[in-house]
Design a protein around this motif. Structure first.
Motif, PDB file in Angstrom:
ATOM      1  N   ALA A 338       0.836  -1.202   0.000  1.00 26.89           N
ATOM      2  CA  ALA A 338       0.000   0.000   0.000  1.00 26.89           C
ATOM      3  C   ALA A 338       0.869   1.251   0.000  1.00 26.89           C
ATOM      4  CB  ALA A 338      -0.931  -0.014   1.206  1.00 26.89           C
ATOM      5  N   ALA A 339       1.935   1.239   0.805  1.00 29.93           N
ATOM      6  CA  ALA A 339       2.856   2.379   0.823  1.00 29.93           C
ATOM      7  C   ALA A 339       3.516   2.561  -0.537  1.00 29.93           C
ATOM      8  CB  ALA A 339       3.904   2.180   1.918  1.00 29.93           C
ATOM      9  N   ASP A 340       3.915   1.460  -1.160  1.00 32.59           N
ATOM     10  CA  ASP A 340       4.527   1.535  -2.494  1.00 32.59           C
ATOM     11  C   ASP A 340       3.582   2.185  -3.506  1.00 32.59           C
ATOM     12  OD1 ASP A 340       6.755   0.263  -1.504  1.00 32.59           O
ATOM     13  OD2 ASP A 340       6.218  -1.719  -2.295  1.00 32.59           O
ATOM     14  N   ALA A 341       2.276   1.951  -3.342  1.00 34.43           N
ATOM     15  CA  ALA A 341       1.293   2.467  -4.291  1.00 34.43           C
ATOM     16  C   ALA A 341       0.961   3.937  -4.046  1.00 34.43           C
ATOM     17  CB  ALA A 341       0.010   1.639  -4.205  1.00 34.43           C
ATOM     18  N   GLY A 342       1.407   4.498  -2.926  1.00 36.97           N
ATOM     19  CA  GLY A 342       1.123   5.898  -2.642  1.00 36.97           C
ATOM     20  C   GLY A 342      -0.053   6.124  -1.725  1.00 36.97           C
ATOM     21  N   VAL A 343      -0.512   5.071  -1.038  1.00 39.02           N
ATOM     22  CA  VAL A 343      -1.626   5.195  -0.094  1.00 39.02           C
ATOM     23  C   VAL A 343      -1.223   6.092   1.073  1.00 39.02           C
ATOM     24  CG1 VAL A 343      -2.949   3.876   1.621  1.00 39.02           C
ATOM     25  CG2 VAL A 343      -2.729   3.025  -0.721  1.00 39.02           C
ATOM     26  N   GLU A 344      -2.194   6.846   1.612  1.00 37.36           N
ATOM     27  CA  GLU A 344      -1.908   7.790   2.694  1.00 37.36           C
ATOM     28  C   GLU A 344      -2.502   7.377   4.036  1.00 37.36           C
ATOM     29  OE1 GLU A 344      -1.810  11.892   0.122  1.00 37.36           O
ATOM     30  OE2 GLU A 344      -3.590  10.597   0.041  1.00 37.36           O
ATOM     31  N   ILE A 599      -2.152   0.348 -10.302  1.00 37.36           N
ATOM     32  CA  ILE A 599      -2.625   0.923  -9.047  1.00 37.36           C
ATOM     33  C   ILE A 599      -1.869   2.206  -8.734  1.00 37.36           C
ATOM     34  CG2 ILE A 599      -2.793   0.575  -6.562  1.00 37.36           C
ATOM     35  CD1 ILE A 599      -3.210  -2.405  -7.127  1.00 37.36           C
ATOM     36  N   ALA A 600      -0.549   2.176  -8.865  1.00 41.27           N
ATOM     37  CA  ALA A 600       0.253   3.371  -8.608  1.00 41.27           C
ATOM     38  C   ALA A 600      -0.145   4.499  -9.554  1.00 41.27           C
ATOM     39  CB  ALA A 600       1.737   3.042  -8.749  1.00 41.27           C
ATOM     40  N   GLU A 601      -0.438   4.152 -10.814  1.00 42.66           N
ATOM     41  CA  GLU A 601      -0.883   5.151 -11.781  1.00 42.66           C
ATOM     42  C   GLU A 601      -2.226   5.749 -11.360  1.00 42.66           C
ATOM     43  OE1 GLU A 601      -2.584   5.345 -16.356  1.00 42.66           O
ATOM     44  OE2 GLU A 601      -1.467   3.557 -15.716  1.00 42.66           O
ATOM     45  N   ALA A 602      -3.143   4.891 -10.918  1.00 44.81           N
ATOM     46  CA  ALA A 602      -4.467   5.366 -10.497  1.00 44.81           C
ATOM     47  C   ALA A 602      -4.358   6.261  -9.267  1.00 44.81           C
ATOM     48  CB  ALA A 602      -5.381   4.178 -10.217  1.00 44.81           C
ATOM     49  N   VAL A 603      -3.531   5.872  -8.299  1.00 49.47           N
ATOM     50  CA  VAL A 603      -3.360   6.677  -7.089  1.00 49.47           C
ATOM     51  C   VAL A 603      -2.775   8.042  -7.444  1.00 49.47           C
ATOM     52  CG1 VAL A 603      -2.081   6.873  -4.918  1.00 49.47           C
ATOM     53  CG2 VAL A 603      -3.186   4.708  -5.528  1.00 49.47           C
ATOM     54  N   ALA A 604      -1.768   8.055  -8.305  1.00 52.46           N
ATOM     55  CA  ALA A 604      -1.157   9.328  -8.706  1.00 52.46           C
ATOM     56  C   ALA A 604      -2.172  10.213  -9.421  1.00 52.46           C
ATOM     57  CB  ALA A 604       0.056   9.060  -9.597  1.00 52.46           C
ATOM     58  N   LEU A 605      -2.990   9.624 -10.295  1.00 49.03           N
ATOM     59  CA  LEU A 605      -4.013  10.397 -10.992  1.00 49.03           C
ATOM     60  C   LEU A 605      -5.022  10.969 -10.000  1.00 49.03           C
ATOM     61  CD1 LEU A 605      -5.442  11.399 -13.549  1.00 49.03           C
ATOM     62  CD2 LEU A 605      -6.593   9.166 -13.669  1.00 49.03           C
ATOM     63  N   HIS A 606      -5.459  10.129  -9.061  1.00 46.53           N
ATOM     64  CA  HIS A 606      -6.440  10.588  -8.079  1.00 46.53           C
ATOM     65  C   HIS A 606      -5.901  11.768  -7.280  1.00 46.53           C
ATOM     66  CE1 HIS A 606      -9.863  10.373  -5.401  1.00 46.53           C
ATOM     67  NE2 HIS A 606      -9.051  10.336  -4.365  1.00 46.53           N
TER      68      HIS A 606
END
Length: 707
Positions: A338-344, A599-606
């Motif tokens: 989750a941390a790798d994906a950019g979750v807060e 997932i990382a792309e989606a998180v960054a876009l969000h």
């Protein structure tokens, strides 16, 4: 209020009184209050030929002694309401809103109704609330009070092209909107020939404590020429929306709990005051989407300071993942991914408090202390330390209003701290329901939250609500529904006080996946889980329809990629998440590298879009989707162009058009617009945007910039 504004209002009211001594008017935003010496106050839209009609009293009061002045099944023309007369009025305005306060009295019963109508600046909406005071000598038993009653149309003919929009809802199938011709519900029965108004009605009603478990407490009326009204009822207790017809047109009455539908009554002793459930009404000449846009703007005003908080990306370990059985061994790899994906925010869901040996632990909930057997070598603190060490905030699941029958808390707390019916505790699915009017109930949860914040540094709580205790509690209440309403108000007050003590705490209003999604609660919480639906193919209608009744920035839409999903299916579930507040779940540690990259792309876009999400206004180019709709589309007007979330659930290649969508179009997600060499073809057409999709499930996020 400025001196100039005060003078203008005073001059307007004076002019009305001088020109027509028996006809008084007060402008409040786009709405107008109107009354006379011979009639109660009514609400209308002066620029509309459809919305509002003089002579339909804004507030209807029903008592055990007096019901209707003329027999019918509808909630209007109450005997007491017909006798109300305005004794005083005041209109003020400031930078946030204009407000009209009217005081009406009934000389027979001694009932006094103080009405406040507030019109936020920048909206065509009003917030309506009443305080009913017993100024008489005798006790009055209230059985129903309308929060707002408003006429629409000017004749029977005006009802012929009116459409009633409402949403059915249930667990896993929330926000299923549909439209019905008013004449299907209220047929033309030649009222003029009979010289009387109709006696029937059409209605939607909540039951029990799930305010949106059966119907969403929100709806709209539209007419063929584009005029529209939208409404919402702001309570977590019982509510009722009632339609009826008269010789002059239709009547919409919005109520909290009632005697016939909810077993409601409230004993009002001399000198006492009862606060009626508040409602909002909006008007627009731009059909359904225009009225919902006004309701969206109003909701942001209603939330006030709460909407200024940040919109973090949340991962939760429940959906299609640990399903209430977390352990240190299972959580640690999920936390790292989750941390790798950019979750807060990483939220540990249900089960953290239950001994894993128990299995089905529902009857033991309520003590809210960690289960040491689940968290070896360092306990829950080790897991939370790992979350924070990787740059995320920590969250926990909590169901504050319940105590399992086998929980130690069930024996420690007094009977008076629980819902009771006929002198015994109310039990639903092996759980008791706490009554937040009682200090012991509030104290128990205050201690719980204070402990979780102090001991673990928790800054996010997912608040669930998985039982429906029926009519409510009759302990220290006139009826069970009266007790339920009082509890829900006490619970909301508790939520506000908790946040005053812990200013960095964010609260999710999960409520069994949107079974209690109403703006009594959403005004004081930050996120609403829009469903518990675990089939990603069924989620698009829920996600696309949720912004009718929930702010886009509060729509927690789940995305739960799984290793067995194809790349296109992975994109499909992520688009569902991106269409509101991206809410992640799934075994991230098991995914293929390409899926983790998505997932990382989606998180960054969000993160790039969420600044605009907080001011976005929803629209629906294809209309509100049916549950089995093959093609689903949600649009969001933003300051950076229009966002379109499009899902294609057709197994075969498809071609369709998004009417009215014009401008320069780009695919935002997936960035390359190619998944397994499958591309969507986009082409501008005279009527809108044409799309052609390959075979199989697919979804895209588009941005349209208007020229």
């Amino acid at each position: 209020m400025t001196e100039a504004a005060s003078s203008t209002i005073a001059a307007t009211l004076t002019a009305n009184r001088e020109s027509a001594p028996t006809d008084f008017r007060a402008q409040v935003g786009a709405f107008e209050l109107r009354w006379s010496a011979d009639a109660p106050a009514s609400l209308s839209v002066p620029t509309s030929t459809h919305a509002g009609r003089p002579g339909v009293g804004l507030v209807q009061v029903f008592t055990a002694v007096e019901q209707r002045a003329r027999t019918s099944q509808a909630y209007w023309r109450s005997a007491l309401g017909e006798r109300l007369r305005v004794q005083g009025s005041d209109v003020t305005t400031d930078a946030e809103a204009s407000r009209a306060v009217l005081v009406q009295t009934d000389a027979v019963s001694g009932i006094e109704v103080r009405t406040t109508v507030t019109a936020p600046v920048g909206t065509r909406a009003v917030h309506v609330e009443h305080d009913v005071r017993n100024a008489g000598r005798d006790t009055v038993l209230l059985t129903a009070v309308s929060s707002a009653t408003i006429g629409f149309g000017r004749s029977q003919d005006d009802l012929d092209d009116v459409v009633w929009g409402t949403a059915a809802s249930e667990w896993l199938a929330e926000n299923r909107w549909g439209e019905t011709s008013l004449r299907t519900l209220l047929p033309d029965i030649s009222l003029s020939l009979h010289g009387q108004d109709a006696r029937g009605h059409a209605a939607i009603t909540s039951h029990g404590a799930w305010s949106s478990g059966e119907h969403v407490p929100c709806g709209y009326l539209t007419r063929g020429d584009g005029e529209a009204l939208a409404w919402q009822i702001e309570t977590s207790a019982g509510w009722h929306a009632d339609l009826s017809q008269t010789r002059e047109g239709g009547v919409l009455s919005l109520l909290g709990p009632t005697d016939l539908e909810h077993q409601f009554a409230h004993e009002l002793l001399p000198g006492e005051t009862f606060t009626v459930v508040p409602v909002a009404i909006t008007a627009s000449p731009s059909a359904r989407d225009g009225a919902i846009a006004e309701l969206t703007r109003y909701r942001r005003w209603l939330r006030g300071p709460a909407r200024d908080q940040a919109l973090p990306v949340v991962y939760n370990d429940f959906m299609n993942t640990l399903m209430g059985q977390p352990t240190t061994e299972q959580l640690l790899p999920l936390i790292r991914r989750a941390a790798d994906a950019g979750v807060e925010v990483f939220c540990i869901d249900a089960g953290w408090f239950a001994d894993p040996a128990i299995g089905d632990w529902w009857s033991t909930v309520g003590e809210w202390r960690e289960a040491s057997a689940r968290f070896a070598e360092g306990g829950l603190r080790r897991v939370i330390d790992e979350i924070r060490a990787l740059g995320m905030e920590a969250g926990l699941w909590l169901e504050p209003e319940v105590v399992g029958i086998d929980s130690p808390a069930a024996a420690q707390l007094p009977d008076e701290a629980f819902f009771q019916r006929f002198g015994r505790r109310v039990q639903e699915d092996r759980r008791y329901h706490l009554d937040f009017r009682h200090p012991a109930a509030r104290g128990h949860l205050d201690a719980t939250v204070d402990h979780l914040v102090a001991e673990y540094g928790i800054s996010y709580l997912k608040l669930d609500y998985n039982i429906n205790p029926g009519a409510g509690t009759d302990h220290h209440a006139t009826t069970a529904a009266d007790g339920l309403l009082a509890h829900t108000r006490a619970f909301r007050d508790w939520l506000e006080r908790v946040q005053q003590r812990h200013t960095s705490l964010r609260l999710e209003n999960c409520s069994s996946g949107a079974m209690r999604a109403d703006y009594a609660l959403l005004a004081v919480t930050h996120l609403q889980s829009t469903s518990d639906q675990q089939d990603f193919r069924l989620y698009p209608p829920v996600a696309a329809s949720a912004p009718v009744s929930i702010l886009p920035e509060q729509c927690g839409n789940w995305a739960y990629p799984a290793r067995a999903m194809s790349d296109e299916e992975t994109v499909f579930t992520l688009v569902s998440g991106l269409s509101g507040r991206l809410y992640l779940s799934g075994f991230l540690d098991e995914l293929r590298p390409a899926q983790r990259a998505r997932i990382a792309e989606a998180v960054a876009l969000h993160k790039g879009l969420r600044e605009h999400l907080a001011d976005a206004v929803p629209f629906w180019p294809l209309g509100l989707p049916a549950w089995d709709a093959v093609t689903v589309c949600l649009g969001l007007h933003t300051t950076d162009g229009d966002l379109l979330f499009v899902w294609d659930r057709d197994a075969a290649p498809a071609a369709f058009e998004l009417p009215g969508v014009h401008g320069e179009v780009e695919v935002l997600f997936p960035a390359a617009d190619s998944v397994d060499r499958r591309e969507w073809r986009l082409q501008s057409a005279e009527g809108g945007l044409s799309l052609a999709t390959p075979a199989g499930l697919g979804a895209r996020v588009l941005r349209v910039r208007r020229g």
